[in-house]
Design an enzyme around this catalytic site. Structure first.
Site, PDB file in Angstrom:
ATOM      1  N   GLU A  41       0.951   2.561   2.009  1.00  0.00           N
ATOM      2  CA  GLU A  41       0.140   1.322   1.950  1.00  0.00           C
ATOM      3  C   GLU A  41      -1.356   1.635   1.859  1.00  0.00           C
ATOM      4  OE1 GLU A  41       1.113  -2.019   4.399  1.00  0.00           O
ATOM      5  OE2 GLU A  41       3.259  -1.677   4.156  1.00  0.00           O
TER       6      GLU A  41
HETATM    7  C1  LIG Z   1       7.907   7.282   3.705  1.00  0.00           C
HETATM    8  C2  LIG Z   1       7.241   6.706   2.507  1.00  0.00           C
HETATM    9  C3  LIG Z   1       7.454   5.393   2.161  1.00  0.00           C
HETATM   10  C4  LIG Z   1       6.873   4.870   1.007  1.00  0.00           C
HETATM   11  N1  LIG Z   1       7.153   3.587   0.616  1.00  0.00           N
HETATM   12  C5  LIG Z   1       6.724   3.143  -0.590  1.00  0.00           C
HETATM   13  C6  LIG Z   1       7.138   1.887  -1.109  1.00  0.00           C
HETATM   14  O1  LIG Z   1       7.879   1.146  -0.471  1.00  0.00           O
HETATM   15  N2  LIG Z   1       6.724   1.539  -2.346  1.00  0.00           N
HETATM   16  C7  LIG Z   1       5.906   2.327  -3.087  1.00  0.00           C
HETATM   17  O2  LIG Z   1       5.566   1.943  -4.198  1.00  0.00           O
HETATM   18  N3  LIG Z   1       5.457   3.504  -2.607  1.00  0.00           N
HETATM   19  C8  LIG Z   1       5.859   3.929  -1.384  1.00  0.00           C
HETATM   20  N4  LIG Z   1       5.448   5.142  -0.907  1.00  0.00           N
HETATM   21  C9  LIG Z   1       4.476   5.910  -1.665  1.00  0.00           C
HETATM   22  C10 LIG Z   1       3.108   5.946  -1.007  1.00  0.00           C
HETATM   23  O3  LIG Z   1       2.481   4.713  -1.128  1.00  0.00           O
HETATM   24  C11 LIG Z   1       2.348   7.111  -1.651  1.00  0.00           C
HETATM   25  O4  LIG Z   1       2.848   8.275  -1.023  1.00  0.00           O
HETATM   26  C12 LIG Z   1       0.865   7.012  -1.516  1.00  0.00           C
HETATM   27  O5  LIG Z   1       0.379   6.019  -2.349  1.00  0.00           O
HETATM   28  C13 LIG Z   1       0.163   8.324  -1.883  1.00  0.00           C
HETATM   29  O6  LIG Z   1       0.628   8.810  -3.098  1.00  0.00           O
HETATM   30  P1  LIG Z   1       1.087  10.343  -3.216  1.00  0.00           P
HETATM   31  O7  LIG Z   1       1.965  10.631  -2.067  1.00  0.00           O
HETATM   32  O8  LIG Z   1       1.617  10.555  -4.562  1.00  0.00           O
HETATM   33  O9  LIG Z   1      -0.225  11.157  -3.002  1.00  0.00           O
HETATM   34  P2  LIG Z   1      -1.343  11.514  -4.088  1.00  0.00           P
HETATM   35  O10 LIG Z   1      -1.842  10.274  -4.733  1.00  0.00           O
HETATM   36  O11 LIG Z   1      -0.847  12.602  -4.957  1.00  0.00           O
HETATM   37  O12 LIG Z   1      -2.474  12.060  -3.143  1.00  0.00           O
HETATM   38  C14 LIG Z   1      -2.378  13.325  -2.465  1.00  0.00           C
HETATM   39  C15 LIG Z   1      -3.540  13.423  -1.503  1.00  0.00           C
HETATM   40  O13 LIG Z   1      -4.775  13.296  -2.207  1.00  0.00           O
HETATM   41  C16 LIG Z   1      -5.537  12.188  -1.714  1.00  0.00           C
HETATM   42  N5  LIG Z   1      -6.216  11.560  -2.833  1.00  0.00           N
HETATM   43  C17 LIG Z   1      -5.662  11.059  -3.963  1.00  0.00           C
HETATM   44  N6  LIG Z   1      -6.613  10.548  -4.762  1.00  0.00           N
HETATM   45  C18 LIG Z   1      -7.794  10.721  -4.129  1.00  0.00           C
HETATM   46  C19 LIG Z   1      -9.155  10.402  -4.435  1.00  0.00           C
HETATM   47  N7  LIG Z   1      -9.488   9.767  -5.552  1.00  0.00           N
HETATM   48  N8  LIG Z   1     -10.105  10.724  -3.553  1.00  0.00           N
HETATM   49  C20 LIG Z   1      -9.790  11.367  -2.396  1.00  0.00           C
HETATM   50  N9  LIG Z   1      -8.535  11.685  -2.049  1.00  0.00           N
HETATM   51  C21 LIG Z   1      -7.544  11.378  -2.904  1.00  0.00           C
HETATM   52  C22 LIG Z   1      -4.510  11.287  -1.057  1.00  0.00           C
HETATM   53  O14 LIG Z   1      -5.071  10.439  -0.081  1.00  0.00           O
HETATM   54  C23 LIG Z   1      -3.553  12.307  -0.460  1.00  0.00           C
HETATM   55  O15 LIG Z   1      -4.093  12.790   0.727  1.00  0.00           O
HETATM   56  C24 LIG Z   1       6.009   5.676   0.234  1.00  0.00           C
HETATM   57  C25 LIG Z   1       5.774   6.996   0.620  1.00  0.00           C
HETATM   58  C26 LIG Z   1       6.383   7.525   1.725  1.00  0.00           C
HETATM   59  C27 LIG Z   1       6.143   8.960   2.080  1.00  0.00           C
END
Ligand SMILES: Cc1cc2nc3c(=O)[nH]c(=O)nc-3n(C[C@H](O)[C@H](O)[C@H](O)COP(=O)(O)OP(=O)(O)OC[C@H]3O[C@@H](n4cnc5c(N)ncnc54)[C@H](O)[C@@H]3O)c2cc1C
Length: 619
Positions: free
Chosen positions: A429
């Site tokens: 979120e």
């Molecule tokens: C248990 C769980 C439940 C989930 N439920 C849902 C759901 O119901 N629906 C859904 O759609 N998604 C869901 N998600 C996905 C979740 O919203 C994403 O994991 C989240 O948006 C982050 O994306 P990512 O994990 O791909 O990380 P990435 O986007 O790859 O980011 C990796 C790291 O880099 C940081 N980062 C990325 N971009 C930047 C930037 N521009 N500046 C600084 N830091 C940055 C991030 O904060 C993170 O620390 C879920 C994930 C988990 C683990």
């Protein structure tokens, strides 16, 4: 016109501009936090602290009593963690109580709870089980009910909403393997059929919470591009998709470090044919829908984690009195005392924040986009720190499972489970980093609006001069006010120490606004790149909002009854600590190691410290 400097790179600029297109550009209602970044304290927006009407409170009390009784009788949180399943009869019981229709208005057969009562329910479940809180929140805060309530047509509401009272479960599918924080990378596509009556969806979604249990979900998909400001822009649209539609397939149930019973999965869509009537809002409005939905949806996690922090308080209070080491109850050792004072005052501040933001959401006369983001950022970070410290205070018992504790005759207190369950709150979120970016963008809006006008495309020299004069006029009226000292605290209408703290907030908001302006003047469009610098402003603004919420809440508890009469002490402590943190943040803005940080990271990424990875078993 782009708000972002070319030096950040084409792809990064495209992603930021994509997000910018979906941003709410207007501030139709007042925002306390936004005004802080302009140096103003709009105290009348926060004080007196909003009070639930006795009628609404009674509705909430009655529902909470039923929910509590059901959970105490039928829901074993440790068993759910161990088996990774919430038993079917428990899900049925929750459905019968109306837990999947809490926010749905009575006209659609729902319980019609206010935002405050809904969040009170999640505060209760949060104190008890992260799995249940995630299930209910993913269903109602971001799943089908919330976007449909906000943007659905009458027909959509009539068709879909009554199903949730009968126990239908929903989910929200945005994330993909290559599209996490950056939705522009999304590839799941929805192509209109030739006659325009349907869309055909193809693609794969990752980590969809409730996805393996859901009956109906919201799917975000790329629809045909549109021309915006003369440029072709990728567009994302939200669709309601029944999980039993041919072509929808759950490929995998994902398992995590915590939230073992999360029904989270990878979902594939192969030529899934969806009637156009299942589109929510308009074509291309999907990201805007997601952002607006999250303005209120984001409040359930802050409420849930506050419930859990209160449980930590209870665990610590009992344990730090009972456990005697080195001749004293451990709570009497100063190191533990420091941890517990922080736990208690942070929990109080968290409580103030979710209650305030939820009341504002019910009121509907506030713009809460910043307050919701601050609540998500602050409450989840504070909660995780509280759990870390609670585990430490419980010592070895904090690391031991509840089952093992019970088996050897001790009370089964599942701190390790709560810690595992809480970690993801800093990621989903909107991760903490993305919350910083989001808040920073809104914080800079005042400046970007004026500077932006100066760089509008195709502006003649005359136009530029007019825009420049207008900008000078705005800043000439605004900037000197930031240097006028705050002499009196009378307008805050409370007694000391709360009044004194609010006077500090007013003074510090001015200092923050003028420092931010100075940095903007130096870095201009390059400011967007300077995350380390901007983050400090976000942290100061966050602290100032939380101090304000805590003071207003403490004042209301003191004024309105006996319970919580010593809340002022908690608010006072929070504010004293916050001021020390703010002082440090200002010092760090003036003088820091940012250049060295970035240089070192560059070398790190280039593998120049690879030698340090010697003598390990690695990949
Ligand atoms: C248990 C769980 C439940 C989930 N439920 C849902 C759901 O119901 N629906 C859904 O759609 N998604 C869901 N998600 C996905 C979740 O919203 C994403 O994991 C989240 O948006 C982050 O994306 P990512 O994990 O791909 O990380 P990435 O986007 O790859 O980011 C990796 C790291 O880099 C940081 N980062 C990325 N971009 C930047 C930037 N521009 N500046 C600084 N830091 C940055 C991030 O904060 C993170 O620390 C879920 C994930 C988990 C683990």
């Amino acid at each position: 016109m782009s708000l972002y400097d070319k030096s950040i790179g084409k792809e990064a600029r495209a992603s930021l501009e994509f997000a910018e297109d979906s941003r709410e550009t207007e501030w139709l209602h007042p925002s306390y936090s936004a005004m802080l970044y302009q140096g103003e304290v709009k105290w009348e927006l926060l004080h007196p602290f909003p009070r639930q009407t006795s009628e609404d409170k009674q509705i909430g009390d009655e529902f909470l009593a039923k929910l509590r009784e059901f959970l105490e009788k039928h829901y074993d949180a440790d068993e759910v963690d161990k088996t990774g399943e919430i038993p079917e009869n428990v899900l049925r019981g929750l459905a019968d109580l109306g837990c999947f229709a809490m926010k749905i208005p009575k006209q659609y057969d729902g319980l019609g709870l206010s935002q405050v009562n809904y969040n009170r329910a999640l505060h209760l479940t949060g104190s008890y089980c992260g799995n249940l809180t995630a299930l209910l929140s993913a269903h109602q805060s971001i799943g089908v009910p919330q976007p449909l309530l906000m943007f659905g047509t009458t027909e959509q509401k009539n068709t879909f909403l009554p199903r949730f009272r009968k126990g239908a479960i929903s989910a929200f599918a945005l994330t993909e393997a290559n599209a996490g924080s950056d939705p522009r990378a999304m590839t799941t596509a929805a192509v209109p059929t030739e006659d325009g009556s349907h869309y055909i969806i193809n693609g794969e979604k990752l980590w969809c919470t409730n996805g393996t249990k859901a009956d109906i979900i919201v799917v975000m998909a790329v629809t045909p591009p549109k021309i915006v400001h003369g440029k072709e822009r990728k567009k994302i649209t939200a669709f309601l998709v029944e999980m039993n539609t041919p072509g929808v397939e759950v490929l995998h149930r994902c398992r995590f470090m915590g939230l073992k019973a999360l029904y989270n999965g990878v979902i594939r869509f192969t030529d899934v044919k969806i009637p156009k009537e299942n589109m929510i809002l308009g074509e291309g409005d999907g990201l805007r829908l997601a952002l607006k939905t999250l303005n209120t949806g984001r409040l359930s996690i802050p409420a849930g984690v506050t419930g859990n922090s209160k449980w930590c308080m209870q665990v610590n209070r009992k344990w730090s009195n009972e456990r005697v080491q080195w001749g004293h109850p451990i709570g009497e050792h100063e190191t533990i005392a420091g941890k517990q004072a922080k736990i208690a005052s942070d929990t109080f501040a968290m409580d103030a924040v979710w209650k305030l933001a939820s009341s504002m959401a019910d009121d509907k006369h506030f713009d809460i986009r910043l307050e919701a983001a601050v609540a998500k950022l602050f409450n989840t970070e504070a909660h995780y720190a509280i759990l870390q410290q609670t585990l430490q205070i419980r010592g070895g018992r904090g690391f031991e499972t509840a089952e093992s504790l019970r088996e050897r005759g001790e009370e089964g207190i599942a701190i390790e489970r709560a810690l595992r369950d809480s970690r993801v709150n800093l990621i989903f979120e909107g991760s903490s980093e993305i919350m910083h970016l989001f808040i920073a963008r809104e914080a800079l809006d005042f400046h970007l609006q004026h500077i932006g006008a100066l760089f509008a495309p195709g502006l003649s020299l005359g136009g530029k001069i007019t825009a420049l004069l207008k900008m000078i006029k705005v800043y000439a009226a605004w900037y000197p006010k930031l240097w006028i000292p705050v002499l009196s605290s009378a307008r805050f209408g409370m007694a000391d120490p709360l009044n004194r703290h609010m006077k500090s907030v007013a003074q510090l908001a001015k200092k923050m606004a003028r420092t931010l302006f100075h940095k903007m003047a130096i870095h201009q469009k390059k400011m967007a790149e300077k995350q380390l610098l901007i983050n400090r402003f976000v942290q100061i603004g966050t602290e100032l909002f939380i101090m304000s919420a805590a003071c207003s809440y403490a004042d209301s508890l003191k004024t309105n009854g006996l319970e919580g009469k010593n809340a002022v002490e908690l608010a006072d402590y929070y504010c004293r600590e916050a001021k020390l943190r703010i002082d440090k943040l200002f010092r760090d803005i003036r003088s820091n190691n940012d250049k060295a940080t970035l240089k070192l990271n560059k070398r790190f990424m280039q593998g120049e410290f690879e030698w340090l990875e010697d003598e390990i078993i690695g990949g």
